[in-house]
Motif scaffolding. Structure first.
Motif, PDB file in Angstrom:
ATOM      1  N   LEU A 128       0.820  -1.208   0.000  1.00  0.00           N
ATOM      2  CA  LEU A 128       0.000   0.000   0.000  1.00  0.00           C
ATOM      3  C   LEU A 128       0.854   1.259   0.000  1.00  0.00           C
ATOM      4  N   ARG A 129       0.324   2.268  -0.655  1.00  0.00           N
ATOM      5  CA  ARG A 129       1.007   3.570  -0.810  1.00  0.00           C
ATOM      6  C   ARG A 129       0.117   4.669  -0.234  1.00  0.00           C
ATOM      7  N   PRO A 130       0.702   5.774   0.157  1.00  0.00           N
ATOM      8  CA  PRO A 130      -0.134   6.883   0.662  1.00  0.00           C
ATOM      9  C   PRO A 130      -1.216   7.308  -0.326  1.00  0.00           C
ATOM     10  N   GLU A 131      -0.950   7.205  -1.603  1.00  0.00           N
ATOM     11  CA  GLU A 131      -1.950   7.599  -2.610  1.00  0.00           C
ATOM     12  C   GLU A 131      -3.118   6.623  -2.714  1.00  0.00           C
ATOM     13  N   ASP A 132      -3.051   5.505  -2.012  1.00  0.00           N
ATOM     14  CA  ASP A 132      -4.185   4.579  -1.948  1.00  0.00           C
ATOM     15  C   ASP A 132      -5.201   5.019  -0.886  1.00  0.00           C
ATOM     16  N   THR A 133      -4.859   6.026  -0.116  1.00  0.00           N
ATOM     17  CA  THR A 133      -5.761   6.518   0.914  1.00  0.00           C
ATOM     18  C   THR A 133      -7.064   7.025   0.300  1.00  0.00           C
ATOM     19  N   ALA A 134      -8.180   6.490   0.766  1.00  0.00           N
ATOM     20  CA  ALA A 134      -9.490   6.836   0.221  1.00  0.00           C
ATOM     21  C   ALA A 134     -10.568   6.090   1.004  1.00  0.00           C
ATOM     22  N   VAL A 135     -11.808   6.445   0.735  1.00  0.00           N
ATOM     23  CA  VAL A 135     -12.924   5.617   1.166  1.00  0.00           C
ATOM     24  C   VAL A 135     -13.174   4.603   0.054  1.00  0.00           C
ATOM     25  N   TYR A 136     -13.211   3.348   0.430  1.00  0.00           N
ATOM     26  CA  TYR A 136     -13.403   2.268  -0.535  1.00  0.00           C
ATOM     27  C   TYR A 136     -14.847   1.780  -0.456  1.00  0.00           C
ATOM     28  N   TYR A 137     -15.461   1.647  -1.630  1.00  0.00           N
ATOM     29  CA  TYR A 137     -16.844   1.227  -1.733  1.00  0.00           C
ATOM     30  C   TYR A 137     -16.953  -0.071  -2.524  1.00  0.00           C
ATOM     31  N   CYS A 138     -17.797  -0.933  -2.051  1.00  0.00           N
ATOM     32  CA  CYS A 138     -18.170  -2.133  -2.772  1.00  0.00           C
ATOM     33  C   CYS A 138     -19.441  -1.821  -3.561  1.00  0.00           C
ATOM     34  N   ALA A 139     -19.515  -2.347  -4.779  1.00  0.00           N
ATOM     35  CA  ALA A 139     -20.695  -2.124  -5.611  1.00  0.00           C
ATOM     36  C   ALA A 139     -21.025  -3.394  -6.380  1.00  0.00           C
ATOM     37  N   ALA A 140     -22.289  -3.499  -6.768  1.00  0.00           N
ATOM     38  CA  ALA A 140     -22.723  -4.705  -7.463  1.00  0.00           C
ATOM     39  C   ALA A 140     -23.792  -4.387  -8.502  1.00  0.00           C
ATOM     40  N   TYR A 141     -23.844  -5.227  -9.513  1.00  0.00           N
ATOM     41  CA  TYR A 141     -24.997  -5.276 -10.395  1.00  0.00           C
ATOM     42  C   TYR A 141     -26.030  -6.114  -9.645  1.00  0.00           C
ATOM     43  N   GLY A 142     -27.160  -5.506  -9.330  1.00  0.00           N
ATOM     44  CA  GLY A 142     -28.133  -6.197  -8.503  1.00  0.00           C
ATOM     45  C   GLY A 142     -29.038  -7.164  -9.244  1.00  0.00           C
ATOM     46  N   SER A 143     -28.988  -7.156 -10.548  1.00  0.00           N
ATOM     47  CA  SER A 143     -29.841  -8.052 -11.312  1.00  0.00           C
ATOM     48  C   SER A 143     -29.166  -8.342 -12.646  1.00  0.00           C
ATOM     49  N   PRO A 144     -29.631  -9.358 -13.362  1.00  0.00           N
ATOM     50  CA  PRO A 144     -29.011  -9.694 -14.660  1.00  0.00           C
ATOM     51  C   PRO A 144     -29.205  -8.602 -15.705  1.00  0.00           C
ATOM     52  N   TRP A 145     -30.245  -7.770 -15.522  1.00  0.00           N
ATOM     53  CA  TRP A 145     -30.512  -6.726 -16.495  1.00  0.00           C
ATOM     54  C   TRP A 145     -30.041  -5.350 -16.049  1.00  0.00           C
ATOM     55  N   SER A 146     -29.296  -5.285 -14.950  1.00  0.00           N
ATOM     56  CA  SER A 146     -28.746  -4.005 -14.507  1.00  0.00           C
ATOM     57  C   SER A 146     -27.777  -3.476 -15.560  1.00  0.00           C
ATOM     58  N   GLY A 147     -27.913  -2.192 -15.865  1.00  0.00           N
ATOM     59  CA  GLY A 147     -27.030  -1.585 -16.847  1.00  0.00           C
ATOM     60  C   GLY A 147     -25.766  -1.035 -16.244  1.00  0.00           C
ATOM     61  N   ASN A 148     -25.722  -0.986 -14.925  1.00  0.00           N
ATOM     62  CA  ASN A 148     -24.567  -0.427 -14.244  1.00  0.00           C
ATOM     63  C   ASN A 148     -24.607  -0.900 -12.795  1.00  0.00           C
ATOM     64  N   TYR A 149     -23.606  -0.480 -12.044  1.00  0.00           N
ATOM     65  CA  TYR A 149     -23.602  -0.804 -10.616  1.00  0.00           C
ATOM     66  C   TYR A 149     -24.777  -0.064  -9.957  1.00  0.00           C
ATOM     67  N   ASP A 150     -25.715  -0.805  -9.405  1.00  0.00           N
ATOM     68  CA  ASP A 150     -26.896  -0.172  -8.838  1.00  0.00           C
ATOM     69  C   ASP A 150     -27.105  -0.502  -7.372  1.00  0.00           C
ATOM     70  N   VAL A 151     -26.148  -1.194  -6.786  1.00  0.00           N
ATOM     71  CA  VAL A 151     -26.182  -1.463  -5.352  1.00  0.00           C
ATOM     72  C   VAL A 151     -24.827  -1.064  -4.787  1.00  0.00           C
ATOM     73  N   TRP A 152     -24.843  -0.275  -3.704  1.00  0.00           N
ATOM     74  CA  TRP A 152     -23.593   0.252  -3.144  1.00  0.00           C
ATOM     75  C   TRP A 152     -23.544   0.021  -1.647  1.00  0.00           C
ATOM     76  N   GLY A 153     -22.349  -0.204  -1.153  1.00  0.00           N
ATOM     77  CA  GLY A 153     -22.134  -0.254   0.270  1.00  0.00           C
ATOM     78  C   GLY A 153     -21.918   1.140   0.833  1.00  0.00           C
ATOM     79  N   GLN A 154     -21.695   1.212   2.137  1.00  0.00           N
ATOM     80  CA  GLN A 154     -21.573   2.507   2.802  1.00  0.00           C
ATOM     81  C   GLN A 154     -20.143   3.042   2.778  1.00  0.00           C
ATOM     82  N   GLY A 155     -19.206   2.208   2.425  1.00  0.00           N
ATOM     83  CA  GLY A 155     -17.810   2.619   2.343  1.00  0.00           C
ATOM     84  C   GLY A 155     -17.024   2.295   3.592  1.00  0.00           C
ATOM     85  N   THR A 156     -15.729   2.094   3.398  1.00  0.00           N
ATOM     86  CA  THR A 156     -14.817   1.863   4.513  1.00  0.00           C
ATOM     87  C   THR A 156     -13.539   2.659   4.265  1.00  0.00           C
TER      88      THR A 156
END
Length: 117
Positions: free
Chosen positions: A83-111
């Protein structure tokens, strides 16, 4: 609606490692990890296909980060090494919630991940 919950963030010295986890409450498809540093846009870091067979990494993390998933429990992980100092950030998990999702439409709260020099 599927819910995502991230964990595993924290403070680490440069050169260290962290493993982020994202627990999903239901079925997900393609999944990804994004990050957002202060004053910057949220950007994709890595993504993984539904089966786990295909992955993608942004150039800045190639060779240092590894994304994986466990389809028995719906979790996705991000192993972060060197890890490097430039990796510092809030990291979010995201998912396509369905087979027909056109983009990431489910998000976590971040860590928060903080890398000290």
């Amino acid at each position: 609606q599927v819910q995502l919950v991230e964990s595993g963030g924290g403070l680490v010295q440069a050169g260290g490692s962290l493993r982020l986890s994202c627990a999903a409450s239901g079925r997900t498809y393609g999944m990804g990890w994004f990050r957002q540093a202060p004053g910057n846009e949220r950007v994709l870091v890595a993504r993984i296909s539904s089966s786990g067979a295909n992955t993608y990494y942004v150039d800045s993390v190639k060779g240092r980060f590894t994304i994986s998933r466990d389809n028995t429990n719906g979790a996705v992980y991000l192993q972060m090494n060197s890890l490097r100092p430039e990796d510092t950030a809030v990291y979010y998990c995201a998912a396509y919630g369905s087979p027909w999702s056109g983009n990431y439409d489910v998000w976590g709260q971040g860590t928060q991940v903080t890398v000290s020099s």
